[in-house]
Design a protein around this motif. Structure first.
Motif, PDB file in Angstrom:
ATOM      1  N   GLN A  65       0.825  -1.194   0.000  1.00 53.24           N
ATOM      2  CA  GLN A  65       0.000   0.000   0.000  1.00 53.24           C
ATOM      3  C   GLN A  65       0.868   1.257   0.000  1.00 53.24           C
ATOM      4  O   GLN A  65       0.554   2.246  -0.662  1.00 53.24           O
ATOM      5  CB  GLN A  65      -0.925  -0.006   1.216  1.00 53.24           C
ATOM      6  CG  GLN A  65      -1.887   1.181   1.261  1.00 53.24           C
ATOM      7  CD  GLN A  65      -2.837   1.114   2.443  1.00 53.24           C
ATOM      8  OE1 GLN A  65      -2.841   0.138   3.189  1.00 53.24           O
ATOM      9  NE2 GLN A  65      -3.648   2.139   2.609  1.00 53.24           N
ATOM     10  N   GLU A  69       1.262   5.076  -2.590  1.00 53.24           N
ATOM     11  CA  GLU A  69       0.878   6.338  -1.963  1.00 53.24           C
ATOM     12  C   GLU A  69       1.991   7.370  -2.124  1.00 53.24           C
ATOM     13  O   GLU A  69       3.156   7.033  -2.287  1.00 53.24           O
ATOM     14  CB  GLU A  69       0.596   6.114  -0.471  1.00 53.24           C
ATOM     15  CG  GLU A  69      -0.585   5.187  -0.202  1.00 53.24           C
ATOM     16  CD  GLU A  69      -0.771   4.913   1.279  1.00 53.24           C
ATOM     17  OE1 GLU A  69       0.188   5.169   2.049  1.00 53.24           O
ATOM     18  OE2 GLU A  69      -1.850   4.432   1.668  1.00 53.24           O
ATOM     19  N   ASP A  70       1.581   8.646  -2.058  1.00 54.84           N
ATOM     20  CA  ASP A  70       2.524   9.773  -2.119  1.00 54.84           C
ATOM     21  C   ASP A  70       3.436   9.674  -3.344  1.00 54.84           C
ATOM     22  O   ASP A  70       4.668   9.801  -3.247  1.00 54.84           O
ATOM     23  CB  ASP A  70       3.377   9.839  -0.845  1.00 54.84           C
ATOM     24  CG  ASP A  70       2.534   9.997   0.409  1.00 54.84           C
ATOM     25  OD1 ASP A  70       1.517  10.716   0.343  1.00 54.84           O
ATOM     26  OD2 ASP A  70       2.870   9.394   1.449  1.00 54.84           O
ATOM     27  N   LYS A 124       7.911   3.519  -6.598  1.00 57.68           N
ATOM     28  CA  LYS A 124       6.469   3.416  -6.402  1.00 57.68           C
ATOM     29  C   LYS A 124       5.823   2.654  -7.561  1.00 57.68           C
ATOM     30  O   LYS A 124       6.338   2.623  -8.679  1.00 57.68           O
ATOM     31  CB  LYS A 124       5.844   4.811  -6.308  1.00 57.68           C
ATOM     32  CG  LYS A 124       6.393   5.672  -5.188  1.00 57.68           C
ATOM     33  CD  LYS A 124       5.904   5.206  -3.832  1.00 57.68           C
ATOM     34  CE  LYS A 124       6.339   6.150  -2.728  1.00 57.68           C
ATOM     35  NZ  LYS A 124       5.791   5.762  -1.413  1.00 57.68           N
ATOM     36  N   SER A 126       1.698   1.813  -9.127  1.00 56.77           N
ATOM     37  CA  SER A 126       0.263   2.042  -9.000  1.00 56.77           C
ATOM     38  C   SER A 126      -0.381   1.947 -10.372  1.00 56.77           C
ATOM     39  O   SER A 126       0.305   1.942 -11.407  1.00 56.77           O
ATOM     40  CB  SER A 126      -0.024   3.422  -8.393  1.00 56.77           C
ATOM     41  OG  SER A 126       0.273   4.450  -9.327  1.00 56.77           O
TER      42      SER A 126
END
Length: 214
Positions: A65, A69-70, A124, A126
């Motif tokens: 998660q 994020e960010d 990251k 996503s």
């Protein structure tokens, strides 16, 4: 003295040799405690007790998660574009040097775009990064296809003694579209799909590994 019957110790009925052997005791791969059948959770090639499995699952889900994020999409876009530029220049340079248009290089271009996306986003991952990466891959393919086709078109014009040349950048959007569509066929669609897939899968979010409860 009566002979000792070792078969009774092993849990196997000597009158029924087809009885299955007693399974060996299992230990948790995390805490090393003995696992009962009701407390057994198998995932991949490891076996855990329920407590350790739930603890590890929560840690992995928290980490996954956090990776979504960010996200600095500005940096991610920069990385994707830089990866695309490098890939496009390699594709174009190979074509200019060999006079061969090798569509398989599209795989490397898509990989470079995806790698740049994740790298500049700080690792990251996503769905948003996947969309960004795929969009840049399509743009990279379009630019690369224009440069490659323009190289062949200009070479053909030179052989014919025609003074016209396709400019880089092109003189108009119409000329750009016409050059990109030169000899467009099914293999172009295939290589474009491969490029987009390579760029799409690189920043995909981590998936949870399913567990098998005994």
């Amino acid at each position: 003295m009566a002979a000792h019957d070792s078969s009774s110790d092993s849990g196997v009925d000597p009158s029924n040799p087809t009885d299955p052997p007693v399974p060996a005791a299992e230990r948790c791969a995390q805490c090393d405690k003995l696992i009962t059948p009701d407390d057994r959770v198998a995932t991949g090639d490891r076996v855990f007790c329920r407590h350790c499995y739930e603890q590890l699952r929560m840690e992995l889900e928290t980490a996954a998660q956090a990776m979504s994020e960010d996200i600095n999409y500005g940096n991610a876009l920069l990385g994707a574009v830089l990866g695309g530029i490098v890939g496009v220049l390699v594709w174009w340079g190979f074509t200019a040097a060999t006079k061969w248009s090798l569509g398989l290089i599209a795989v490397g271009v898509g990989w470079a775009v995806g790698w740049g996306t994740v790298r500049f986003a700080g690792g990251k991952r996503s769905r948003g990064l996947q969309i960004l990466s795929a969009a840049v891959a399509v743009a990279s393919w379009t630019v690369a296809n224009f440069l490659v086709n323009a190289t062949f078109v200009n070479h053909s014009l030179a052989e014919k003694g025609d003074a016209f040349r396709v400019g880089i950048p092109p003189e108009s959007l119409d000329l750009f579209i016409r050059v990109v569509s030169v000899n467009f066929g099914i293999m172009d669609v295939v290589f474009l799909a491969i490029m987009v897939w390579e760029a799409w899968k690189f920043p995909r979010p981590l998936l949870r590994v399913p567990a098998r409860v005994a």
